[in-house]
Design an enzyme around this catalytic site. Structure first.
Site, short mmCIF file in Angstrom:
data_model
loop_
_atom_site.label_atom_id
_atom_site.label_comp_id
_atom_site.label_asym_id
_atom_site.label_seq_id
_atom_site.Cartn_x
_atom_site.Cartn_y
_atom_site.Cartn_z
N LYS A 158 -28.68 27.98 79.64
CA LYS A 158 -29.39 29.08 80.30
C LYS A 158 -30.06 28.56 81.56
CE LYS A 158 -32.92 32.60 79.13
NZ LYS A 158 -33.82 33.08 78.06
N SER A 196 -33.28 37.93 76.77
CA SER A 196 -32.92 37.53 78.10
C SER A 196 -31.77 36.52 78.17
CB SER A 196 -34.14 36.95 78.81
OG SER A 196 -34.58 35.78 78.17
N SER A 220 -35.53 36.40 72.79
CA SER A 220 -34.44 36.25 73.75
C SER A 220 -33.27 35.38 73.31
CB SER A 220 -34.97 35.70 75.07
OG SER A 220 -35.58 36.73 75.79
#
Ligand code: GLN
Length: 469
Positions: A61, A136, A160
């Site tokens: 990420k 997210s 997330s």
């Protein structure tokens, strides 16, 4: 022929060990899938051209700082920032020989539940490109579910990792707060942020936790796990007491198909030998979200103060003074959601309101922690749906922040208490994956993996998106 949609990281490691493929061949196969499907999915913000390592490649990420590889947190304000150091988790992956495939998309600064808040355009769900992958960590989830990475790391503040895992039919672990280093992670809410794996199987999740977990002298909030992470093998749940918190299983806005899938999963857990009973978490569920939306923005407003146009990334062109430079840079660089959080957080921390909002939220947080502790006196693990809904359509909640915030109503309460949570796919509703959330006491990762693995085998969920089979 490497089937990147089907291959688990564990299987990939097996192929490498038996020298049936090389790490280069594996990496090439994933790059080919990225070239083929990422134009549609947009899981990646940056794809590396070469990477070192002789292991199973990985995607990170884009809040995870990587030396020499752009790191943006999906924010225009960090556009062009190329770090000169590695985060501890990136260094752990390097040390384990995992070549870096690229950096994945997310909601800007990890604020959101759909990846639509990215400053660089949304990610799409491999199960249905008209729908969001969750967020997210939506880019990491879409990368793994779409066969663009064998495994990936995400980060979880309010849900997330767990929520995108749920929406993409994957396994997502939010580890116990303090078990994975936050050194070099772009900070959102420091008392909640935690990095963890997004994988196809529970065993892959355990393998990746072995790589990234442990005390780090560079992050004073880390500790060593009391027991090393074990690879789960158990096929039954005998001796396990599973609590069903009523409020987490009857939350408002829960889709009937989600409820049905989770109820069926609970029945299966009983068949596997678990002892199942009801429990209550009334205050955690009623006040969890409100408490989170004071504490997380308050911490975010402090953490985001460092983006001033002087030290990293974007700098506005101004004729005026330093204050104008700060203002223009932040005005141009931040998207709507970070601006909203900075305003909420600054307000909650302001002199006249500090006690009424931030101080009060900290007390509520203790109440939540105590409520979970009480439930764990009777039960080893608690279960609920991970998300009240399956993957929703792009645009469906984008204009309504409150509707978006409700996506995490089930994942936030355990996070507020610092607890680990594992989301595993437990079935389909309307052709889309449903996630089961398993919550354990602090440092119960091995118990979560054991139960998750036994359930995963019983569900026999096929993680390859139907339209790609
Ligand atoms: N959706 C929640 C938020 O917007 C949680 C995000 C996260 O865990 N990073 O804050």
């Amino acid at each position: 022929m490497i089937d990147t949609l089907r291959l688990t990281a564990e299987d990939a490691a097996g192929l490498l060990k038996r020298k049936e493929v090389s790490s280069e061949e594996l990496t090439r196969a994933y790059r080919a899938s990225i070239a083929e499907r990422d134009p549609e999915l947009h899981a990646y913000l940056h794809v590396t051209e070469s990477a070192d390592g002789d292991g199973v490649p990985i995607a990170l990420k884009d809040v995870i700082t990587t030396k020499g590889v752009p790191t943006t947190a999906a924010s225009r304000i960090l556009e062009g920032y190329v770090p000169v150091f590695d985060s501890t988790v990136a260094a752990c992956c390097k040390d384990a020989g995992l070549p870096l495939l690229g950096k994945t998309n997310l909601d800007e600064f990890a604020m959101g539940s759909s990846t639509e808040n990215s400053g660089f355009g949304p990610t799409r769900n491999p199960w249905d490109p008209e729908r969001v992958p969750g967020g997210s960590s939506g880019g990491s989830a879409a990368a793994v579910a779409g066969g663009l990475a064998p495994w990936a790391l995400g980060s979880d503040t309010g849900g997330s990792i767990k929520q995108p895992a749920s929406l993409c039919g994957l396994v997502g672990l939010r580890p116990t707060y303090g078990t994975v280093s936050r050194y070099g992670i772009v900070a959102f809410a420091s008392s909640l942020d935690q990095v963890g794996p997004l994988t196809k199987t529970v065993r892959d999740s355990a393998l990746l936790m072995q790589v990234i977990s442990g005390a780090d002298p560079r992050d004073s909030t880390t500790v060593e796990l009391p027991q090393p992470i074990e690879l789960p093998e158990a096929e039954d749940l005998r001796g396990l007491r599973i609590g069903i918190p009523r409020e987490l299983n009857e939350a408002e806005g829960m889709e009937p198909g989600v409820k049905q899938s989770v109820d069926a999963a609970i029945r299966l857990a009983e068949e596997l030998g678990a002892e199942v009973g009801e429990t209550r978490l009334p205050r955690s569920v009623e006040f969890g979200l409100a408490c989170y939306y004071l504490i997380a923005p308050a911490e975010a407003s402090a953490n985001l103060a460092r983006y001033d146009g002087v030290r990293f990334g974007h700098r506005a062109q101004v004729d005026g003074d330093l204050t104008e430079l700060y203002e223009r840079t932040r005005w141009e660089g931040f998207g709507d959601e970070p601006k909203r959080r900075i305003m909420l957080g600054t307000y909650a921390l302001s002199a006249g309101y500090y006690e009424a909002y931030y101080g009060q939220a900290q007390k509520v947080r203790t109440v939540i922690k105590d409520e979970f502790a009480a439930a764990f006196r009777d039960f080893d693990l608690l279960v609920s749906p991970t998300s009240p809904t399956v993957a929703f359509r792009l645009g469906e909640k984008a204009e309504n922040p409150l509707a978006m915030y409700l996506s995490d109503v089930l994942t936030i309460p355990p996070n507020m208490a610092g607890l680990p949570g594992l989301s595993i796919p437990c079935g389909l509703s309307e052709g889309l994956p449903v996630g089961l959330q398993l919550i354990g006491p602090q440092f119960s990762e091995n118990a979560l993996f054991r139960a998750g693995h036994a359930l995963e085998r019983a569900f026999a969920f096929d993680y390859v998106p139907e339209r790609l089979r």
